[in-house]
Design a protein around this motif. Structure first.
Motif, PDB file in Angstrom:
ATOM      1  N   THR A 190       0.859  -1.178   0.000  1.00  0.00           N
ATOM      2  CA  THR A 190       0.000   0.000   0.000  1.00  0.00           C
ATOM      3  C   THR A 190       0.896   1.227   0.000  1.00  0.00           C
ATOM      4  OG1 THR A 190      -1.663  -1.190   1.235  1.00  0.00           O
ATOM      5  CG2 THR A 190      -1.812   1.181   1.260  1.00  0.00           C
ATOM      6  N   GLN A 225      -1.629  -0.862  -3.878  1.00  0.00           N
ATOM      7  CA  GLN A 225      -2.882  -0.198  -3.511  1.00  0.00           C
ATOM      8  C   GLN A 225      -2.564   1.240  -3.142  1.00  0.00           C
ATOM      9  OE1 GLN A 225      -4.848  -2.351  -0.407  1.00  0.00           O
ATOM     10  NE2 GLN A 225      -5.386  -4.027  -1.776  1.00  0.00           N
ATOM     11  N   PRO A 226      -3.070   2.192  -3.899  1.00  0.00           N
ATOM     12  CA  PRO A 226      -2.792   3.584  -3.533  1.00  0.00           C
ATOM     13  C   PRO A 226      -3.669   4.037  -2.368  1.00  0.00           C
ATOM     14  CG  PRO A 226      -4.092   3.488  -5.549  1.00  0.00           C
ATOM     15  CD  PRO A 226      -3.854   2.078  -5.124  1.00  0.00           C
ATOM     16  N   VAL A 227      -3.110   4.847  -1.490  1.00  0.00           N
ATOM     17  CA  VAL A 227      -3.911   5.586  -0.507  1.00  0.00           C
ATOM     18  C   VAL A 227      -3.747   7.042  -0.879  1.00  0.00           C
ATOM     19  CG1 VAL A 227      -4.087   6.321   1.884  1.00  0.00           C
ATOM     20  CG2 VAL A 227      -3.726   3.933   1.360  1.00  0.00           C
ATOM     21  N   ASP A 257      -4.382   5.540 -10.996  1.00  0.00           N
ATOM     22  CA  ASP A 257      -5.099   4.416 -10.406  1.00  0.00           C
ATOM     23  C   ASP A 257      -6.134   4.886  -9.410  1.00  0.00           C
ATOM     24  OD1 ASP A 257      -4.202   1.808 -11.351  1.00  0.00           O
ATOM     25  OD2 ASP A 257      -2.221   2.556 -10.799  1.00  0.00           O
ATOM     26  N   PRO A 314      -8.141   3.483  -5.986  1.00  0.00           N
ATOM     27  CA  PRO A 314      -8.077   2.365  -5.044  1.00  0.00           C
ATOM     28  C   PRO A 314      -9.359   1.550  -4.979  1.00  0.00           C
ATOM     29  CG  PRO A 314      -7.456   4.428  -3.982  1.00  0.00           C
ATOM     30  CD  PRO A 314      -7.977   4.773  -5.324  1.00  0.00           C
ATOM     31  N   TYR A 360     -11.592   9.786  10.206  1.00  0.00           N
ATOM     32  CA  TYR A 360     -10.530   9.158   9.422  1.00  0.00           C
ATOM     33  C   TYR A 360      -9.293   8.948  10.289  1.00  0.00           C
ATOM     34  CZ  TYR A 360      -7.877   8.175   5.136  1.00  0.00           C
ATOM     35  OH  TYR A 360      -7.144   7.583   4.162  1.00  0.00           O
ATOM     36  N   ARG A 372      -6.020   0.409   7.219  1.00  0.00           N
ATOM     37  CA  ARG A 372      -6.111   0.748   5.805  1.00  0.00           C
ATOM     38  C   ARG A 372      -7.493   0.449   5.261  1.00  0.00           C
ATOM     39  NH1 ARG A 372      -0.536  -2.289   4.154  1.00  0.00           N
ATOM     40  NH2 ARG A 372       0.753  -1.037   5.529  1.00  0.00           N
ATOM     41  N   PHE A 425       2.075  -7.828   1.983  1.00  0.00           N
ATOM     42  CA  PHE A 425       1.820  -6.611   2.735  1.00  0.00           C
ATOM     43  C   PHE A 425       0.370  -6.498   3.172  1.00  0.00           C
ATOM     44  CE2 PHE A 425       5.366  -5.509  -0.061  1.00  0.00           C
ATOM     45  CZ  PHE A 425       6.282  -5.052   0.870  1.00  0.00           C
ATOM     46  N   ASN A 426      -0.522  -7.141   2.409  1.00  0.00           N
ATOM     47  CA  ASN A 426      -1.930  -6.858   2.610  1.00  0.00           C
ATOM     48  C   ASN A 426      -2.779  -8.112   2.654  1.00  0.00           C
ATOM     49  OD1 ASN A 426      -2.186  -3.942   2.722  1.00  0.00           O
ATOM     50  ND2 ASN A 426      -1.306  -3.985   0.664  1.00  0.00           N
ATOM     51  N   HIS A 486     -11.948   0.143   1.788  1.00  0.00           N
ATOM     52  CA  HIS A 486     -10.952   1.100   2.265  1.00  0.00           C
ATOM     53  C   HIS A 486     -11.520   2.034   3.315  1.00  0.00           C
ATOM     54  CE1 HIS A 486      -7.521   0.409  -0.502  1.00  0.00           C
ATOM     55  NE2 HIS A 486      -8.470  -0.296  -1.097  1.00  0.00           N
TER      56      HIS A 486
END
Lengths: 338, 483, 418
Positions: free
Chosen positions: A145, A170-172, C70, C72, C148, C181, C274-275, C283
C-alpha cells in the motif's frame, strides 16, 4: 437588508483591482507588487512561519524576481496554491510567476499553455519505508500500500512504475503532505512516495528519522521548474535570466556578502556584465543595469539559498547532488551573460 | 377541642401528624433513578449501554487530556516532558502548540500590531446587530452592548492597541449604549454605517472609498423617494440606475479628490494576510449580509405571477442548491476568470465571498419563501385593499412579517454557512480548520501533532455555532409568545 | 391581487407599459429577459475570448484519452489504461455508493437518536442531546478528518495480524479483519457459476447472481401478494390468517434450492505479503467518509424526527392508549405514520445535503466524482472548464433525480391524509 447591500458593495469597491495579462512586466511595475504562486506549505521550499513570513527555496526565487523588477525583495504577494489550483492560477493571471515545485512535462509545457522558464531543482521520485518492513528495494514492494498525493505527476509515475515492473499496489490518496506523514507513520501505508527532496524533508522531521529509509530507486525525473504564462516572452526572459543570475553568481563566487566588493573591483568581464558594470544587459529585458545585483542581494546566490533553506545545515539535510554547479558534477549551468 | 368530645368519642386525634416521609423506594434519588433510568428491562439495558459508552470514551480520552503540556517549544520537547513527568510510553496532549500559534488560528497572518482592528470590527458588529437581533428587549440589548464594550476594549488593550483607537472605540461603544438606552431608533444609523466601518477597519486604506460607496445608497434612496409618486416600478429602476451611475462614474472621480483634501487613511492590510477565524467570520458575515437581500429578491421572484421571472428564479435556486459548495468554490478559483472580461483579476477572497453569497442566497430564498407562504392570506388581501402597490405592500406589510417568521431559518442557514467556510481550504485559503493546521504542522517544531489543532478549532466552532443556535431558539420562543 | 371591473378599454398609450397593471407584467418580463440574455451573452463572449487568448478550445475529446492514474476502490473494472470517461463513471459510482450507504445509515442513526432523545431514560436522552448538538455545531470537514484519523490511529496495521503470535486478531470467527487501511471482509464465491453475462462496459454479472436476484424479487412479490390476500381475508372475516410460515418458506426454500444447486463457499481474507487478499478490502477512506457523513447527517435527521414526533398532538397517543394499544404499537401505528408527513420533506433535503457533502471525500482521498473528474482528470488534462461543467451538470442531475423521487414518495405519504 440595507446593511447587507451596503456591506457587499463596499467590500467589492475596496478589493476590486484590475490587471491585464498581455504585458506582465508593465503590470507588475504598475502594481508595484509581484504575485507569486507558491505551495501552501512544504517545509524548506515554501512555508509561512508563525508571523506569515514566507520562507524557503521557492520563495527565494520570488524574492529575486521582485528585487530585479521592482527593486525591493519584499514586494511580493505570495499566493498559496494547491496542486489543483496552481496552473489555473497562473493561466488566469492571478499570479505572475509560479514557483511551486512543479515538474516540467511535455503536456504541461504545451497543452496547458505554460512556459517553464528555469529548472531550479532537479528531483526524482523515491520511496520511503519503515526499516522494520525489511524492504531494501522498490522492486520488493509488490502488493504494498503506497501513500500518494493526488493531482501530481507522482501519481502517474507510480502507476507507470508498478506496471512496468509487473507489480501490484494499492494507492492511498492523500490531500496534503501533513496528512501523508500521519498516514505513513500510523502504518496506514507501507511506503510513502513523493519527490526525493520531499521525502528527505519529511523524514528529517520525524521523531526517529533513523527508523525510516529512503529506497535507492529513483523512479522518475522530476525537474522542478519556475513557470510563467505562455505568450509573454519578455517576462519569461526576465524570470529565466534572474534565476540564471543566481546560478552564475555562485559559479563566479559572488555572494551576498561580497556583492558590492565584486561589483566594484572584479576584473572578470562576465561578472562585470552580470552586475551591470559594463554592457547594460538589463536594458535588453526592460530593466535597469543593476537588476541582477539586486536579485543576488535579495537572498544570496543559488548555493547560499540552497544551503540556507534545504541544505545540509538545515533540518532537511539535502545534499547538493544533481543540483551542484556543473563545475562540481551537477546540472546547474547558467548560460553566458553576454 | 372540648372536653365533652373527649368523653363521648372514644378516640379523636387532636393533633396533626407530621406527614411521614414516603418509603425509601418512592422518594428522592432512588425514585428518580427508578423512574428515569431503571423503569423497565429496555430502560435498564439502555442505561447500562449509555454508561458503557461514557466509560469507554472517558477512559480512552482522559489519560491523554490529563497528561497535557502547556509550555514547550516543539513537539519533541512536549513528548520529553510527558515522558519525564508521567513515565515513559505515556501519551499526552501538547497544547503548547495552541499556546504558541493561537494567533494563526484566530487572525491568520494579520499583522500583530494591528490585531486590535479586527477585534474592534467584531465588537462593533454587536452594536450593529443590536437593533436587528436584540431589538425586542431593552434588558438583553443593554447586556449585549455592555458586554461587547467591555470585552472589546479589554481584548484590544490586551492585544496592545494604541491609546487613541482604544479611546475612540470606548467612546463609540459608550455612545451606542447611551443611544440604546434613550433613542434606540438612532442605533439603526450605526447598523447602516457598519459595513463601511467594518471594511475600513479590516482592510484599512482610505475611509473615503467605503463612505462614497455608502453614499451611493443614499443617492438611490433619494431618487426612489423623488420618483415614488410617479410610479413605483419607475422609482425602483431609477434608484438602481442612479446608484450604478454613482458607483461607476462619480465615485472613482470623487474619492481621489476627497483623499487629497482630508486624508483618512490607515495602514492597508492585503486580504492574503487574512486567515483562521478572521477569514471564516469575514466570509460568513459578509456572505450572510449580502445573501439576505439577494435571497429576498429571489424569494419574491419565485413567488411572482410573471412566468419568465419565476422561471429564472427557479432555475437559479435549483442550480445552486443542486451543486456542492465545494464545486462552486472551485468555480470561483478556477473558472470565474474565464467568465469575466480578459485581464480582470480580483481578489480570491472576494471571489469566494461572491460564490458563498450566491450559495447562501439560494438557501435563504427558500427560507424566506417559507416565511412568505406561512403569512396568512389576509395580510396580502389587506395590503391590496389599502390600495398599496406591489412594492409598497411588500415593503410595509409582507416582508417585515415574513422575515420575522423566518429568523430561525435564517440563523440556521447562517450557522451552516459559517461551518462551510472551512471548505475554502480546498482553494488555497487559510481556513482555521485544515489549512492553518496543515501549515502549522508543516513547521519542523510541530510536525506530527494531530488532534490538538482540531480540538482547538472544533471547540471554538462549537461555542460560536451553539451560541447562535441557542439564541435563535430563544428568539423563536419570544416571537411565538407575541402572536 | 384582485381584479377590477374595467368598463371600457381606454386607448393604449406607451406610458401604460409602465403604469398599467395589465401591461406592466409584460414590460417587466421583457426587460428581465433582455437583461439576463445580455448577461449570458456577456459571460459567453468573455469565455470565448479568454479561451482564444489562452489558445484553448472547448471540447470533450480528453474524456476518451488514457487516464493514467489508479483508483483504489472501484465498482466496475478500471485500470490506469482506462479512459478519463471511465474514471469519471467510476467516480460517479463511488459518489452514489457513499451517498446511498450514507442515506441509509444516517436515517437509521437519526431515527434512533431522535426517538431516544424523547425517551424517558434521563441518561440516554442527555447523551443523545450531546451527540446531536456536538455534530450539528461543528463543521463536517472536521468530523471527516477526525473519524478518518481515529481509524488510522486506533486500528492495527495489517502487519499486526502476521506472525505466530499476532498482536491483532480477526473478529467474527476469524472472518473480518479491521486494519488501519481497510476492513477486509469475506466474499461468497459460487462453485458453479455457469458463465456470466456481459452487460457492457466490461461489467459482468454471472448467471448465478442473476438467478439469486430474480428468485429474491419473485419471493418479495409473492410475499406481498400473500399479504394482500391476508388483508382481504381479514376485511372479509375479521380474522387475519397466519401467513408468516408461508412467507418464510417462500423466501427460504428457493434460496436453499439455489444454494444447493450452485454451491457456495466463503472466501476469507488472509494476509498475503503486505496486505490481506482473498476477500474484499473496503478502504477506510470510504468507511470513514461514510461514517462521518452518516453521523453528521444523522444528527440533523434526529432533530427532524424529534420535531415530527412532537408535532403529533398528545391527544393522538392518549386516544391510542385509551383504545388499549401498547406504547410500542402506539408509536408504530399512530404516532409515526402521522409524524412521517412532517418528517419527509426536510428529510429529502438532508439526503440531498448528504449527497452533495459527499464531495468532501477529497479530505480522505476517497475517489468520488469530485476527486476523479473534478480532481485528477481536471488536473492532468488542464481542462478545467469542461470538467467543471460536466461535473456540476452530473451533480445537478443527481440532486434533481433525488428530489423528484423523494417528492413522489412524499406525495404518496400525503395521500393518506383524510
Amino acid at each position: 437588508m440595507k446593511l447587507a447591500i451596503l456591506f457587499g458593495t463596499a467590500t467589492a469597491a475596496a478589493l476590486l483591482a484590475g490587471g491585464a495579462m498581455a504585458d506582465t512586466l508593465a503590470d507588475v511595475k504598475a502594481r508595484g507588487m509581484l504575485n507569486c504562486g507558491v505551495n501552501t506549505g512544504l517545509v524548506g521550499f515554501a512555508a509561512p512561519d508563525a508571523n506569515g513570513n514566507w520562507q524557503g527555496f521557492d520563495i527565494a526565487v520570488c524574492k529575486a524576481v521582485a528585487a530585479a523588477v521592482l527593486g525591493d525583495a519584499s514586494k511580493v504577494k505570495y499566493v498559496p496554491t494547491t496542486g489543483q489550483t496552481r496552473f489555473t492560477a497562473l493561466s488566469s493571471g492571478e499570479v505572475d510567476v509560479l514557483a511551486r515545485n512543479s515538474t516540467v512535462t511535455f503536456s504541461r509545457d504545451t497543452d496547458l499553455k505554460l512556459d517553464f522558464v528555469a529548472i531550479n531543482y532537479y528531483d526524482g521520485q523515491g520511496f520511503m519505508v519503515p526499516k522494520s518492513l525489511g524492504v531494501t528495494s522498490a522492486k520488493e514492494l509488490d502488493g504494498a500500500t503506497v501513500c500518494i498525493q493526488t493531482g501530481t505527476t507522482t501519481e502517474l509515475n507510480l502507476a507507470d512504475y508498478f506496471r512496468a515492473n509487473n507489480m501490484k499496489y494499492q494507492p492511498v490518496n492523500i490531500d496534503s503532505n501533513a496528512e501523508g506523514e500521519q498516514q505513513y507513520l500510523a502504518g496506514a501505508c507501507d511506503a510513502y512516495t513523493t519527490d526525493a527532496s520531499g521525502l528527505a524533508a519529511t523524514r528529517a522531521a520525524f521523531a526517529n528519522p533513523d527508523d525510516h529509509i529512503i529506497l535507492p530507486e529513483i523512479i522518475s525525473k522530476e525537474p522542478l521548474a519556475v513557470a510563467v504564462r505562455h505568450g509573454d516572452n519578455n517576462w519569461g526572459d526576465i524570470v529565466r535570466w534572474t534565476f540564471f543570475a543566481l546560478v552564475a553568481a555562485e559559479e563566479y563566487g559572488i555572494t551576498s556578502a561580497n556583492l558590492d566588493e565584486q561589483a566594484n573591483t572584479s576584473q572578470n568581464p562576465e561578472v562585470q556584465r552580470l552586475l551591470g558594470k559594463t554592457d547594460d544587459l538589463g536594458k535588453m529585458i526592460g530593466l535597469d543595469a543593476e537588476w541582477a545585483k539586486r536579485a543576488i542581494a535579495a537572498s544570496g546566490n543559488y548555493g547560499e539559498i540552497f544551503n540556507a533553506t534545504i541544505g545540509e545545515a538545515t533540518p532537511i539535510k539535502l545534499a547538493r547532488g544533481l543540483n551542484a554547479q556543473w563545475t562540481q558534477g551537477g546540472l546547474m549551468y547558467a548560460p553566458p551573460f553576454r | 377541642m372540648s372536653e365533652i368530645h373527649a368523653q363521648t368519642v372514644q378516640y379523636v386525634r387532636d393533633t396533626m401528624l407530621p406527614p411521614a416521609p414516603p418509603p425509601n423506594r418512592q422518594s428522592g434519588p432512588v425514585l428518580w433513578l427508578r423512574e428515569n433510568l431503571f423503569s423497565g428491562p429496555l430502560n435498564i439495558a439502555l442505561t447500562l449501554l449509555g454508561l458503557a459508552a461514557i466509560w469507554y470514551l472517558v477512559s480512552s480520552i482522559w489519560p491523554w487530556i490529563a497528561h497535557s503540556v502547556w509550555h514547550a517549544n516543539s513537539l519533541k520537547e512536549c513528548r520529553g516532558i510527558i515522558a519525564a513527568t508521567f513515565g515513559e510510553g505515556t501519551t499526552g496532549a501538547c497544547w503548547a502548540l495552541v499556546r504558541e500559534r493561537w494567533s494563526q488560528f484566530v487572525f491568520g497572518f494579520y499583522p500583530s500590531h494591528l490585531w486590535w482592528r479586527p477585534v474592534a470590527a467584531f465588537g462593533f458588529l454587536f452594536v450593529a446587530l443590536a437593533p436587528v437581533l436584540f431589538s425586542d428587549s431593552r434588558g438583553i440589548r443593554r447586556w449585549v452592548l455592555f458586554l461587547a464594550a467591555i470585552l472589546t476594549v479589554w481584548i484590544m488593550d490586551a492585544l496592545g492597541a494604541p491609546t487613541a483607537p482604544l479611546t475612540w472605540v470606548a467612546a463609540i461603544m459608550m455612545l451606542a449604549w447611551l443611544l440604546s438606552e434613550f433613542r434606540p431608533s438612532l442605533l439603526l444609523v450605526m447598523t447602516g454605517l457598519y459595513p463601511a466601518l467594518g471594511v475600513w477597519l479590516l482592510w484599512g486604506g482610505s475611509l473615503w472609498s467605503p463612505i462614497v460607496v455608502m453614499l451611493g445608497f443614499g443617492v438611490a434612496y433619494a431618487v426612489y423617494r423623488a420618483l415614488e409618486r410617479t410610479s413605483s416600478l419607475l422609482a425602483v429602476v431609477g434608484a438602481i440606475a442612479a446608484a450604478v451611475a454613482w458607483w461607476w462614474w462619480i465615485g472613482p472621480w470623487l474619492v481621489p479628490r476627497l483623499n487629497q483634501t482630508v486624508d483618512l487613511a490607515i495602514t492597508r492590510v492585503a486580504s492574503d494576510s487574512f486567515g483562521g477565524f478572521l477569514l471564516s467570520i469575514t466570509i460568513g458575515v459578509s456572505g450572510i449580509a449580502m445573501s439576505l437581500p439577494l435571497g429576498i429578491i429571489l424569494a419574491l421572484a419565485r413567488r411572482s405571477d410573471l412566468p419568465l421571472v419565476k422561471g429564472f428564479a427557479v432555475m437559479f435556486i435549483e442550480f445552486i442548491r443542486g451543486v456542492p459548495l465545494i464545486a462552486l468554490l472551485f468555480v470561483a478559483s478556477l473558472l470565474l476568470n474565464y467568465f469575466l472580461p480578459p485581464g480582470t483579476n480580483f481578489d480570491i477572497i472576494l471571489r469566494v465571498i461572491i460564490m458563498v453569497t450566491l450559495f447562501a442566497a439560494a438557501y435563504m430564498a427558500e427560507v424566506i419563501r417559507g416565511g412568505l407562504a406561512a403569512l396568512p392570506k389576509g395580510q396580502y388581501e389587506a395590503a391590496d385593499s389599502l390600495g398599496l402597490d406591489y412594492w409598497k405592500a411588500q415593503r410595509l406589510i409582507i416582508l417585515p412579517q415574513a422575515l420575522k417568521i423566518s429568523i430561525p431559518g435564517i440563523v440556521s442557514t447562517f450557522i451552516g454557512m459559517f461551518k462551510d467556510t472551512t471548505l475554502v481550504t480546498f482553494v488555497g485559503l487559510y481556513d482555521p480548520l485544515k489549512a492553518t493546521a496543515d501549515s502549522v504542522r508543516a513547521s519542523v517544531a510541530w510536525k506530527g501533532t494531530y488532534w490538538e489543532p482540531y480540538i482547538f478549532t472544533g471547540a471554538i466552532f462549537f461555542i460560536l455555532c451553539f451560541g447562535m443556535s441557542r439564541y435563535s431558539m430563544y428568539l423563536e420562543q419570544r416571537l411565538k409568545r407575541e402572536n | 391581487m384582485s381584479d377590477f371591473a374595467v368598463p371600457a378599454h381606454p386607448p393604449f398609450r406607451p406610458m401604460m407599459l409602465i403604469n398599467d397593471r395589465r401591461y406592466r407584467g409584460y414590460t417587466i418580463q421583457v426587460v428581465v429577459f433582455i437583461l439576463i440574455m445580455a448577461a449570458a451573452w456577456w459571460l459567453i463572449g468573455n469565455t470565448i475570448e479568454n479561451l482564444s487568448r489562452l489558445g484553448k478550445d472547448f471540447n470533450f475529446d480528453f474524456l476518451w484519452k488514457r487516464a493514467g492514474y489508479d483508483i483504489p476502490q472501484v465498482l466496475i473494472p478500471y485500470t490506469a489504461d482506462s479512459s478519463h470517461m471511465r474514471a469519471a463513471v467510476v467516480g460517479l459510482l463511488n459518489t452514489l455508493l457513499v451517498a446511498v450507504l450514507g442515506c441509509i445509515t444516517a436515517t437509521i442513526i437519526g431515527v434512533t437518536a431522535g426517538v431516544l432523545r424523547l425517551s424517558n431514560n434521563w441518561l440516554v436522552a442527555r447523551l443523545m442531546t450531546i451527540y446531536v448538538e456536538l455534530f450539528r455545531n461543528i463543521p463536517l470537514l472536521l468530523w471527516i478528518l477526525v473519524v478518518y484519523a481515529v481509524f488510522t490511529e486506533s486500528l492495527p496495521a495489517p502487519r499486526a495480524y502476521s506472525g505466530a503470535d499476532p498482536a491483532a486478531h480477526m473478529i467474527l470467527f476469524d472472518s473480518i479483519a479491521l486494519t488501519n487501511r481497510y476492513t477486509a471482509i469475506p466474499t461468497l464465491n459460487l462453485l458453479h457459476s455457469h458463465g456470466s453475462l456481459n452487460i457492457g462496459w466490461g461489467v459482468t454479472i454471472n448467471w448465478a447472481t442473476i438467478a439469486y436476484i430474480v428468485v429474491l424479487v419473485l419471493a418479495i412479490l409473492a410475499h406481498r401478494a400473500l399479504g394482500r390476500w391476508a388483508r382481504a381475508r381479514q376485511n372479509l372475516t375479521g380474522v387475519r390468517p397466519r401467513t408468516w410460515p408461508i412467507s418464510a418458506a417462500l423466501f427460504v426454500l428457493p434460496l436453499v434450492a439455489l444454494w444447493l444447486y450452485f454451491g457456495i463457499e466463503v472466501v476469507r481474507p488472509t494476509l498475503k505479503g503486505f496486505n490481506f487478499a482473498g476477500g474484499v478490502n473496503v478502504h477506510n477512506a470510504l468507511v470513514a467518509l461514510w461514517l462521518a457523513l452518516s453521523l453528521y447527517t444523522g444528527a440533523f435527521i434526529a432533530e427532524i424526527v424529534r420535531a415530527g414526533v412532537l408535532a403529533v398532538s398528545k391527544g393522538q397517543s392518549e386516544a391510542s392508549y385509551a383504545l388499549g394499544l401498547s406504547r410500542r404499537r402506539t408509536m408504530s401505528l399512530v404516532v409515526l405514520p402521522q409524524a412521517l408527513r412532517v418528517i419527509i420533506p426536510p428529510l429529502i433535503s438532508q439526503f440531498l445535503n448528504l449527497t452533495k457533502n459527499s464531495s468532501l471525500a477529497i479530505a480522505t482521498g476517497y475517489m468520488d466524482l469530485k476527486a476523479t473528474l473534478g480532481g485528477t482528470t481536471l488536473n492532468q488534462t488542464g481542462r478545467e472548464l469542461e470538467s467543471m461543467v460536466l461535473m456540476m451538470g452530473i451533480y445537478l442531475v443527481l440532486s434533481l433525480i433525488i428530489s423528484s423521487a423523494m417528492n413522489l414518495f412524499n406525495a404518496r405519504v400525503r395521500l393518506r391524509e383524510r
